[in-house]
Design a protein around this motif. Structure first.
Motif, PDB file in Angstrom:
ATOM      1  N   ALA A 143       4.654   0.036  16.175  1.00  0.00           N
ATOM      2  CA  ALA A 143       4.962   0.931  17.311  1.00  0.00           C
ATOM      3  C   ALA A 143       5.565   2.158  16.179  1.00  0.00           C
ATOM      4  O   ALA A 143       5.770   3.401  16.944  1.00  0.00           O
ATOM      5  N   GLU A 144       5.901   2.286  15.251  1.00  0.00           N
ATOM      6  CA  GLU A 144       6.611   3.001  14.691  1.00  0.00           C
ATOM      7  C   GLU A 144       5.503   3.856  13.701  1.00  0.00           C
ATOM      8  O   GLU A 144       5.871   5.214  13.361  1.00  0.00           O
ATOM      9  N   PHE A 145       4.446   3.100  13.801  1.00  0.00           N
ATOM     10  CA  PHE A 145       3.407   4.405  12.712  1.00  0.00           C
ATOM     11  C   PHE A 145       1.986   4.508  13.614  1.00  0.00           C
ATOM     12  O   PHE A 145       1.624   5.466  13.693  1.00  0.00           O
ATOM     13  N   GLY A 168       0.588  -1.133  -0.142  1.00  0.00           N
ATOM     14  CA  GLY A 168       0.146  -0.155   0.118  1.00  0.00           C
ATOM     15  C   GLY A 168       1.107   1.310   0.025  1.00  0.00           C
ATOM     16  O   GLY A 168       1.580   1.132   0.720  1.00  0.00           O
ATOM     17  N   GLN A 169       0.145   2.323  -0.777  1.00  0.00           N
ATOM     18  CA  GLN A 169       1.092   3.893  -1.229  1.00  0.00           C
ATOM     19  C   GLN A 169      -0.084   4.367  -0.319  1.00  0.00           C
ATOM     20  O   GLN A 169      -0.973   4.369  -1.032  1.00  0.00           O
ATOM     21  N   SER A 182       8.237   3.918   4.334  1.00  0.00           N
ATOM     22  CA  SER A 182       9.457   2.873   4.427  1.00  0.00           C
ATOM     23  C   SER A 182       9.136   1.651   5.924  1.00  0.00           C
ATOM     24  O   SER A 182       9.477   1.050   5.872  1.00  0.00           O
ATOM     25  N   LEU A 183       7.968   2.150   6.192  1.00  0.00           N
ATOM     26  CA  LEU A 183       7.244   1.035   7.220  1.00  0.00           C
ATOM     27  C   LEU A 183       6.379  -0.328   6.239  1.00  0.00           C
ATOM     28  O   LEU A 183       5.712  -0.854   7.148  1.00  0.00           O
ATOM     29  N   CYS A 184       5.863   0.323   5.684  1.00  0.00           N
ATOM     30  CA  CYS A 184       4.541  -0.052   5.053  1.00  0.00           C
ATOM     31  C   CYS A 184       4.938  -1.939   4.889  1.00  0.00           C
ATOM     32  O   CYS A 184       3.642  -1.926   4.849  1.00  0.00           O
ATOM     33  N   CYS A 185       6.042  -1.825   4.414  1.00  0.00           N
ATOM     34  CA  CYS A 185       6.323  -3.576   4.241  1.00  0.00           C
ATOM     35  C   CYS A 185       6.180  -3.925   5.238  1.00  0.00           C
ATOM     36  O   CYS A 185       6.368  -5.177   5.291  1.00  0.00           O
TER      37      CYS A 185
END
Length: 372
Positions: free
Chosen positions: A108-110, A51-52, A69-72
């Motif tokens: 955690a990051e998003f 997803g973008q 950078s996190l969607c993967c």
């Protein structure tokens, strides 16, 4: 389900200019209707399988940039994609234990920084798992899972989302093709004009704009095309309305003369309504015109063409050219330095060679069939 809220959302959706839509007002309404603080449009394709984010409300610019950078590591889509393709709408209820979700890097990051605890996705477009477009609605843990009236509201909205997205893609594609088409026209050395049903100039490529600046042609105060030489202008005003009104009309070539009557160029009018509407998304365009300029010394080549095509003598070809430029027989005699009787003799010969009987009929034939 709140029918008033559903109507409000649908009206806002179809109220967008789908050729270049601004989704923000609609996404804001969605956020309010679903008690959400983050609403996004996501594209899943071969280049972005997880997803973008193409549009979003409620996310800071930093989080928007971080998502790529996190969607993967996004676990939710992998668990819900099959249901989403089958049902069209999926929320996070039962997809993943909360403890497992909180242990992921994506959370955690998003999600945690964005304040997202629960989410729901609506499938706007699908061509298999590798080509999807989603509207996602997200809210915090405290607000809880989506209730049945909210799910029902999403179901009522979904078919309209699909329609609007498909229209946007179609119109966006047409807009893209239209821009490419106009960019290509600007590379042509010939002038190109697009005219509407009223004969008004709606577009001119770069060459045509220079031709207009050089006064090869002009436009009236109402935007209609105007030619310099009176005979050319009269023929234009008789012919152009028919071309604009009928898609069955044939192309028409008209010579263009300068203010002094010398041949300055030609303009070819072609009906273009169907092509303009379906290919360029320009539904107001009726005629496309191709403009060629003639170098000042090329007037002799017209006389040569008349001699070759019709078998005119040099004097007869000169008279034919002058008549095509709008001169009367008396004016042609004065211009050529001969008597009017000499011009009448040439005119009778022109009648015989073209099988015409009147001067107006002769000029119409020459304008229509001669290589100008």
């Amino acid at each position: 389900m709140d029918r008033r809220r559903s109507t409000q959302l649908i009206d806002a959706l179809y109220g967008m200019d789908l050729r270049a839509p601004d989704w923000t007002p609609f996404l804001d309404l969605v956020a309010s209707a679903f008690r959400s603080h983050v609403v996004t449009v996501q594209i899943h394709d071969r280049a972005h399988p997880h997803g973008q984010l193409t549009m979003a409300v409620g996310l800071s610019p930093r989080l928007l940039a971080l998502h790529a950078s996190l969607c993967c590591d996004h676990p939710w889509f992998e668990r819900g994609a099959s249901r989403l393709l089958l049902e069209g709408i999926v929320d996070d209820r039962g997809l993943m234990p909360e403890s497992e979700l909180r242990a992921t890097r994506y959370y955690a990051e998003f999600m945690q920084e964005a304040g997202i605890g629960h989410g729901m996705a609506m499938l706007m477009h699908a061509q298999g798992r590798e080509d999807l477009a989603l509207l996602t609605v997200n809210r915090d843990w405290e607000t809880g899972h989506y209730n049945e009236p909210e799910i029902e509201l999403a179901r009522s909205l979904l078919p309209h989302l699909c329609n609007a997205y498909a229209l946007q893609q179609r119109l966006g594609w047409l807009h893209h093709e239209s821009r490419n088409f106009y960019a290509a026209l600007d590379q042509l050395t010939d002038g190109v004009l697009l005219l509407n049903a009223r004969g008004q100039l709606k577009y001119g490529n770069a060459t045509a704009q220079q031709m207009e600046a050089d006064r090869l042609f002009s436009r009236r105060a109402d935007g209609r095309l105007c030619l310099n030489w009176p005979a050319d202008e009269q023929l234009l005003q008789r012919t152009l309305p028919q071309l604009c009104a009928s898609q069955a009309s044939r192309p028409f070539v008209l010579p263009m003369h300068g203010h002094d009557g010398t041949l300055a160029g030609t303009i070819k009018f072609c009906p273009a309504g169907m092509v303009a509407g379906t290919q360029w998304s320009e539904f107001d365009i009726r005629v496309i015109a191709f403009v060629k300029s003639v170098a000042p010394g090329n007037a002799v080549s017209l006389r040569s063409g008349l001699r070759d095509q019709w078998g005119f003598t040099t004097a007869e070809a000169q008279l034919a050219q002058w008549m095509m430029q709008g001169m009367s027989l008396a004016q042609a005699a004065e211009r050529g330095g001969v008597t009017i009787n000499t011009m009448r003799t040439h005119l009778r010969s022109l009648f015989d060679k073209t099988q015409t009987r009147r001067q107006a009929e002769l000029v119409r034939l020459l304008l229509r069939l001669s290589h100008t």
